[in-house]
Design a protein around this motif. Structure first.
Motif, PDB file in Angstrom:
ATOM      1  N   TYR A 144      28.482  37.475  47.977  1.00 46.91           N
ATOM      2  CA  TYR A 144      29.601  36.756  47.389  1.00 46.91           C
ATOM      3  C   TYR A 144      30.223  35.840  48.430  1.00 46.91           C
ATOM      4  O   TYR A 144      30.329  36.198  49.602  1.00 46.91           O
ATOM      5  N   SER A 145      30.666  34.662  47.987  1.00 44.27           N
ATOM      6  CA  SER A 145      31.375  33.742  48.879  1.00 44.27           C
ATOM      7  C   SER A 145      32.843  34.156  48.962  1.00 44.27           C
ATOM      8  O   SER A 145      33.324  34.967  48.166  1.00 44.27           O
ATOM      9  N   PHE A 146      33.547  33.564  49.898  1.00 40.47           N
ATOM     10  CA  PHE A 146      34.990  33.803  50.017  1.00 40.47           C
ATOM     11  C   PHE A 146      35.691  33.471  48.702  1.00 40.47           C
ATOM     12  O   PHE A 146      36.501  34.252  48.198  1.00 40.47           O
ATOM     13  N   ARG A 147      35.358  32.322  48.112  1.00 37.58           N
ATOM     14  CA  ARG A 147      35.987  31.917  46.847  1.00 37.58           C
ATOM     15  C   ARG A 147      35.675  32.910  45.726  1.00 37.58           C
ATOM     16  O   ARG A 147      36.515  33.178  44.888  1.00 37.58           O
ATOM     17  N   ASP A 148      34.438  33.430  45.702  1.00 40.43           N
ATOM     18  CA  ASP A 148      34.085  34.446  44.703  1.00 40.43           C
ATOM     19  C   ASP A 148      35.035  35.641  44.815  1.00 40.43           C
ATOM     20  O   ASP A 148      35.490  36.181  43.807  1.00 40.43           O
ATOM     21  N   VAL A 149      35.303  36.060  46.048  1.00 36.83           N
ATOM     22  CA  VAL A 149      36.165  37.234  46.265  1.00 36.83           C
ATOM     23  C   VAL A 149      37.597  36.932  45.825  1.00 36.83           C
ATOM     24  O   VAL A 149      38.271  37.781  45.230  1.00 36.83           O
ATOM     25  N   VAL A 150      38.063  35.703  46.073  1.00 38.71           N
ATOM     26  CA  VAL A 150      39.398  35.306  45.596  1.00 38.71           C
ATOM     27  C   VAL A 150      39.443  35.408  44.068  1.00 38.71           C
ATOM     28  O   VAL A 150      40.389  35.962  43.500  1.00 38.71           O
ATOM     29  N   VAL A 151      38.408  34.909  43.400  1.00 26.34           N
ATOM     30  CA  VAL A 151      38.370  34.967  41.930  1.00 26.34           C
ATOM     31  C   VAL A 151      38.315  36.421  41.455  1.00 26.34           C
ATOM     32  O   VAL A 151      38.980  36.786  40.481  1.00 26.34           O
ATOM     33  N   LEU A 152      37.559  37.267  42.147  1.00 24.41           N
ATOM     34  CA  LEU A 152      37.512  38.693  41.782  1.00 24.41           C
ATOM     35  C   LEU A 152      38.913  39.307  41.826  1.00 24.41           C
ATOM     36  O   LEU A 152      39.306  40.063  40.927  1.00 24.41           O
ATOM     37  N   LYS A 153      39.658  38.963  42.868  1.00 19.80           N
ATOM     38  CA  LYS A 153      41.012  39.521  43.006  1.00 19.80           C
ATOM     39  C   LYS A 153      41.948  38.972  41.922  1.00 19.80           C
ATOM     40  O   LYS A 153      42.806  39.690  41.408  1.00 19.80           O
ATOM     41  N   ILE A 154      41.778  37.709  41.549  1.00 22.57           N
ATOM     42  CA  ILE A 154      42.576  37.117  40.465  1.00 22.57           C
ATOM     43  C   ILE A 154      42.269  37.841  39.151  1.00 22.57           C
ATOM     44  O   ILE A 154      43.170  38.192  38.390  1.00 22.57           O
ATOM     45  N   VAL A 155      40.980  38.060  38.880  1.00 19.67           N
ATOM     46  CA  VAL A 155      40.576  38.763  37.660  1.00 19.67           C
ATOM     47  C   VAL A 155      41.218  40.148  37.630  1.00 19.67           C
ATOM     48  O   VAL A 155      41.777  40.575  36.612  1.00 19.67           O
ATOM     49  N   LYS A 156      41.181  40.843  38.753  1.00 14.96           N
ATOM     50  CA  LYS A 156      41.781  42.186  38.846  1.00 14.96           C
ATOM     51  C   LYS A 156      43.278  42.128  38.548  1.00 14.96           C
ATOM     52  O   LYS A 156      43.811  42.951  37.801  1.00 14.96           O
ATOM     53  N   ARG A 157      43.972  41.142  39.102  1.00  9.95           N
ATOM     54  CA  ARG A 157      45.421  41.020  38.855  1.00  9.95           C
ATOM     55  C   ARG A 157      45.711  40.781  37.378  1.00  9.95           C
ATOM     56  O   ARG A 157      46.630  41.363  36.818  1.00  9.95           O
ATOM     57  N   PHE A 158      44.934  39.915  36.749  1.00  4.76           N
ATOM     58  CA  PHE A 158      45.130  39.660  35.322  1.00  4.76           C
ATOM     59  C   PHE A 158      44.862  40.923  34.499  1.00  4.76           C
ATOM     60  O   PHE A 158      45.616  41.237  33.581  1.00  4.76           O
TER      61      PHE A 158
END
Length: 166
Positions: free
Chosen positions: A49-63
């Motif tokens: 996973y790229s850094f941006r992928d991990v940011v999106v994963l964390k956003i998905v988790k927050r939602f």
């Protein structure tokens, strides 16, 4: 080294995003958040996973934690993907629990708040910095050579020894 040249294995992405490996695997298999550096090619290969992928994963988790449906999250992630994630760090994502809105200016945030319904927001820049901090403590992998990049966790004795040996 440019961050695009660094990939993170599944367990590292999970730790930084605060999700389970089961969630990560499900989201990759259903196309919600696929690893952009290296997908799995059958058994034995490691997703990266790229850094941006991990940011999106964390956003998905927050939602998910705030009750937004997976279908609405999927729509939001697709929108981000279509935009190319360009201005992710300066973006605020807002939701009324049903729909996810992208706000790029204080005026847009204000207009949504004027609607009167309950709204919550995710300042993506804050998530970005959280992920940056978490990943700095974990191991990455150089995409070109496969070399493991040791995080800077001062409590990790083995990492300290490796850094001294180099």
């Amino acid at each position: 080294m440019a961050s695009e040249q660094i990939g993170y294995r599944g367990p590292t992405a999970c730790a930084a995003a605060g999700i389970t490996y089961r969630q990560l695997d499900y989201w990759a298999r259903t196309g919600l958040v696929e690893p952009s550096v290296r997908p799995a090619y059958g058994s034995g290969t490691q997703r990266l996973y790229s850094f941006r992928d991990v940011v999106v994963l964390k956003i998905v988790k927050r939602f998910l934690d705030t009750g937004v449906s997976l279908q609405n999250i999927r729509t939001a992630v697709q929108h981000l993907r279509e935009r190319g994630f360009r201005d992710l760090e300066r973006m605020t994502l807002m939701s009324d629990g049903a729909t996810v809105y992208e706000c790029t200016s204080p005026d847009e945030v204000h207009a949504l708040l004027q609607g009167g319904q309950g709204i919550f927001g995710i300042a993506v820049g804050v998530v970005w910095r959280d992920v940056e901090s978490a990943l700095s403590q974990l191991h990455g992998e150089r995409v070109d050579t496969g070399e493991t990049l040791v995080g800077h966790n001062p409590a990790d004795e083995l990492a300290r020894r490796r850094n001294r040996a180099v």
